[in-house]
Design a protein around this motif. Structure first.
Motif, PDB file in Angstrom:
ATOM      1  N   VAL A  49       0.839  -1.197   0.000  1.00 25.68           N
ATOM      2  CA  VAL A  49       0.000   0.000   0.000  1.00 25.68           C
ATOM      3  C   VAL A  49       0.875   1.249   0.000  1.00 25.68           C
ATOM      4  N   ILE A  50       0.685   2.079  -1.008  1.00 26.75           N
ATOM      5  CA  ILE A  50       1.385   3.366  -1.087  1.00 26.75           C
ATOM      6  C   ILE A  50       0.672   4.333  -0.151  1.00 26.75           C
ATOM      7  N   GLY A  51       1.357   4.750   0.899  1.00 25.55           N
ATOM      8  CA  GLY A  51       0.758   5.652   1.879  1.00 25.55           C
ATOM      9  C   GLY A  51       0.820   7.094   1.403  1.00 25.55           C
ATOM     10  N   ILE A  52      -0.139   7.488   0.574  1.00 25.38           N
ATOM     11  CA  ILE A  52      -0.148   8.846   0.011  1.00 25.38           C
ATOM     12  C   ILE A  52      -0.217   9.884   1.123  1.00 25.38           C
ATOM     13  N   LEU A  53      -1.254   9.794   1.933  1.00 26.24           N
ATOM     14  CA  LEU A  53      -1.420  10.758   3.011  1.00 26.24           C
ATOM     15  C   LEU A  53      -0.350  10.567   4.083  1.00 26.24           C
ATOM     16  N   ALA A  54       0.034   9.328   4.329  1.00 25.84           N
ATOM     17  CA  ALA A  54       1.061   9.053   5.337  1.00 25.84           C
ATOM     18  C   ALA A  54       2.363   9.781   5.012  1.00 25.84           C
ATOM     19  N   CYS A  55       2.754   9.768   3.740  1.00 26.00           N
ATOM     20  CA  CYS A  55       3.969  10.465   3.323  1.00 26.00           C
ATOM     21  C   CYS A  55       3.784  11.976   3.422  1.00 26.00           C
ATOM     22  N   ASN A  56       2.600  12.457   3.051  1.00 21.40           N
ATOM     23  CA  ASN A  56       2.331  13.898   3.070  1.00 21.40           C
ATOM     24  C   ASN A  56       2.371  14.498   4.473  1.00 21.40           C
ATOM     25  N   VAL A  57       2.111  13.682   5.486  1.00 27.43           N
ATOM     26  CA  VAL A  57       2.095  14.201   6.865  1.00 27.43           C
ATOM     27  C   VAL A  57       3.214  13.591   7.712  1.00 27.43           C
ATOM     28  N   ASN A  58       4.221  13.054   7.060  1.00 22.65           N
ATOM     29  CA  ASN A  58       5.342  12.428   7.757  1.00 22.65           C
ATOM     30  C   ASN A  58       6.126  13.494   8.527  1.00 22.65           C
ATOM     31  N   ALA A  92       3.462  18.864  11.088  1.00 22.63           N
ATOM     32  CA  ALA A  92       3.022  18.262   9.825  1.00 22.63           C
ATOM     33  C   ALA A  92       1.519  18.013   9.785  1.00 22.63           C
ATOM     34  N   HIS A  93       0.883  17.848  10.957  1.00 21.47           N
ATOM     35  CA  HIS A  93      -0.548  17.555  11.003  1.00 21.47           C
ATOM     36  C   HIS A  93      -1.393  18.821  11.149  1.00 21.47           C
ATOM     37  N   GLU A  94      -0.756  19.984  11.044  1.00 20.38           N
ATOM     38  CA  GLU A  94      -1.473  21.253  11.133  1.00 20.38           C
ATOM     39  C   GLU A  94      -1.598  21.884   9.746  1.00 20.38           C
ATOM     40  N   TRP A  95      -2.730  22.571   9.529  1.00 21.93           N
ATOM     41  CA  TRP A  95      -2.970  23.256   8.250  1.00 21.93           C
ATOM     42  C   TRP A  95      -2.364  24.652   8.310  1.00 21.93           C
ATOM     43  N   LYS A  96      -1.239  24.833   7.649  1.00 24.84           N
ATOM     44  CA  LYS A  96      -0.512  26.098   7.667  1.00 24.84           C
ATOM     45  C   LYS A  96      -0.090  26.465   6.242  1.00 24.84           C
ATOM     46  N   PRO A  97      -0.946  27.170   5.496  1.00 25.30           N
ATOM     47  CA  PRO A  97      -0.588  27.549   4.117  1.00 25.30           C
ATOM     48  C   PRO A  97       0.721  28.314   4.026  1.00 25.30           C
ATOM     49  N   ASP A  98       1.057  29.081   5.084  1.00 21.09           N
ATOM     50  CA  ASP A  98       2.273  29.889   5.028  1.00 21.09           C
ATOM     51  C   ASP A  98       3.537  29.054   4.883  1.00 21.09           C
TER      52      ASP A  98
END
Length: 540
Positions: free
Chosen positions: A426-435, A443-449
């Motif tokens: 399983v390719i962890g798409i979201l897992a990698c994005n929030v590693n 990494a688990h916070e929404w910070k556009p800046d």
């Protein structure tokens, strides 16, 4: 009855044999760490794939480093991977070893037809070779006036809804209909929805129901490769209709609707194409839509590259689903986040107003390069990737290297993992994005800046193999999302027009995003219908 008894007996023999093999045969994966399965028969399949699976995945991210072994049906091992070096091997270097599963191919073929999702190997490469030019940036420029026209229709419809004051509106419904119309006109040269009033588009509803309807049937769907060849298609259809299961019948309705609509669109496009360019120019899309360009290109293609009508139908169904479902979900999530972060919404609105000035629209290059709009989109696609995972299966034994060693079950350090043929990966798409090892402790916070400043070296040096912004959101390699630029343009046009004209605030409803092949929102964790209400008011 005799046939059913034979099938049942064979099933018992197969299950018994599988259990014995699992208990007695060692595997190179035995040393890979992972949680202890809660069920002997089903392992952690439900925890891993259920609509409430996010908390289970979060536990894996917190407790393991880049890879974890999860036990599935009768202790079959599944490798869950978010280590960037391992992902590079899966989606780029050894992509033809880590192939889509037979189940995925069969499911895609039955639901969408012979399109990109159901093809592999050389045929997939040939299809992408013909499709790539119509998704190029240069062709996207032609899409801009169409996208703006559709979004202005949406703006007028929402204005009519809230002209008397703030109102709670199901924005997922509007984003679904808008995404369908964008892919309809821009992708297929076909209009699905006038976007002139609030109503439920029956076709959009069917397509939107696909994931929520099929997802609970995961265990049953696993049988597709075995039962899909029994008898003729007509025989299988009659058997399905005899089964007193409403959800299964709804699945058939969805597949039929996609097939019927795709056939109608293809017949219409071919008829217009036979009449010449003049006829095409006076139709929806003016002959510049993706399907018109693709049909013309296919006519000029060599015999070995030419696509059949069945493949064209598959591409139409795939484009309708993929472009509508993922983009509508991403737009709904964007609006929800802006509603929850008024400071970000205000700052984005100011950027858009300044960029447009006294012009009717923002041109392509300027729109695509607006820094804060880009940062908001990137951060949302990072933290809330519409697709969470992708499953692959190894076609032969292969060695998977790791970016950093992990400690095996026997206490030794592992730098690479021998992966046997037939292993589910399983390719962890979201897992990698929030590693957090790559993106930092926030990494688990929404910070556009974060995207307005140089990214940390930990992410730039990791060389995540995604095609977009150090993210796995659109995958990478030969099976990366071919329409990711199309999707980016859709999101930016819609967002720029809506944010300039409306203010979005949260409703009093509890919106829960469900984990699935493509994430979808419901009101409450037990909600059965995809919905995402927000309060909307006119500001211009």
């Amino acid at each position: 009855m005799a046939l059913l008894q034979v099938v049942a007996a064979l099933g018992v023999v197969w299950i018994t044999g599988t259990v014995v093999r699992r208990l007695t045969k060692s595997s190179p994966l035995d040393n890979v760490p992972g949680p202890r399965a809660k069920s002997f028969l089903f392992g952690d399949m439900t925890n891993f794939f259920d609509r409430t699976a996010r908390s289970f995945h979060k536990q894996l991210w917190d407790n393991y480093d880049g890879v974890a072994k999860v036990q599935t049906f009768m202790r079959a091992p599944l490798l869950y991977v978010w280590d960037p070096k391992a992902l590079h091997n899966i989606v780029v270097k050894d992509q033809y070893i880590y192939e889509e599963t037979p189940l995925f191919f069969k499911f895609s073929q039955l639901v969408f037809g012979d399109g990109l999702l159901s093809s592999g190997g050389e045929r997939h490469k040939q299809q992408r070779k013909i499709l790539n030019p119509v998704f190029h940036t240069n062709h996207m420029r032609y899409m801009l006036p169409t996208f703006y026209r559709i979004t202005h229709q949406l703006r007028q419809a929402l204005t009519n809804e809230v002209k008397d004051g703030k109102k709670e509106i199901d924005m997922l419904n509007w984003m679904t209909r808008t995404a369908l119309e964008l892919v309809g006109q821009g992708g297929l040269g076909h209009s699905f929805d006038p976007l002139d009033r609030e109503w439920v588009n029956p076709f959009a509803e069917l397509v939107k129901e696909l994931i929520p309807t099929f997802a609970p049937m995961f265990i049953i769907i696993r049988l597709l490769p075995f039962v899909s060849e029994i008898g003729s298609a007509d025989f299988r259809r009659r058997m399905i209709k005899l089964i007193p299961w409403k959800r299964l019948h709804r699945c058939l309705d969805i597949a039929d609707a996609l097939d019927t609509t795709s056939k109608s669109i293809l017949a219409q496009k071919k008829s217009l194409l036979a009449q010449g360019d003049a006829a095409m120019e006076h139709q929806v899309g003016e002959g510049k839509d993706i399907m018109s360009v693709l049909l013309k290109a296919n006519m000029k293609a060599s015999s070995e590259d030419k696509m059949s009508d069945e493949e064209m139908l598959g591409h139409i169904s795939t484009l309708i689903f993929a472009a509508m479902e993922t983009t509508s979900g991403a737009l709904a999530r964007l609006l929800q986040l802006l509603a929850e972060h008024q400071d970000v919404q205000d700052k984005l609105r100011q950027e858009i107003i300044a960029a447009r000035g006294d012009r009717e629209v923002i041109d392509y290059d300027e729109l695509m390069s607006l820094p804060y709009l880009e940062a908001v989109c990137r951060e949302t696609l990072r933290l809330h990737s519409p697709a969470t995972n992708m499953v692959r299966s190894t076609t032969k034994d292969v060695v998977m290297p790791l970016s950093a060693p992990i400690r095996g079950n026997d206490g030794t350090m592992i730098n690479e993992i021998p992966v046997p043929k037939g292993t589910a990966v399983v390719i962890g798409i979201l897992a990698c994005n929030v590693n957090t090892a790559l993106w930092g402790p926030d990494a688990h916070e929404w910070k556009p800046d974060r995207f307005l400043n140089p990214l940390p070296e930990s992410i730039t040096e990791a060389r995540v193999p995604g095609v977009y912004s150090n993210l796995m959101t659109f995958l990478g390699g030969g099976r990366a999302c071919i329409g990711f630029k199309f999707s980016q343009l859709e999101m930016k046009v819609v967002l720029s027009v809506l944010v300039e004209n409306f203010r979005f605030t949260p409703s009093d409803k509890d919106v829960v995003w469900n984990w699935a092949g493509v994430q979808f929102p419901t009101v409450g964790k037990d909600g059965s219908e995809p919905r995402m209400p927000l309060k909307v008011e006119l500001i211009r």
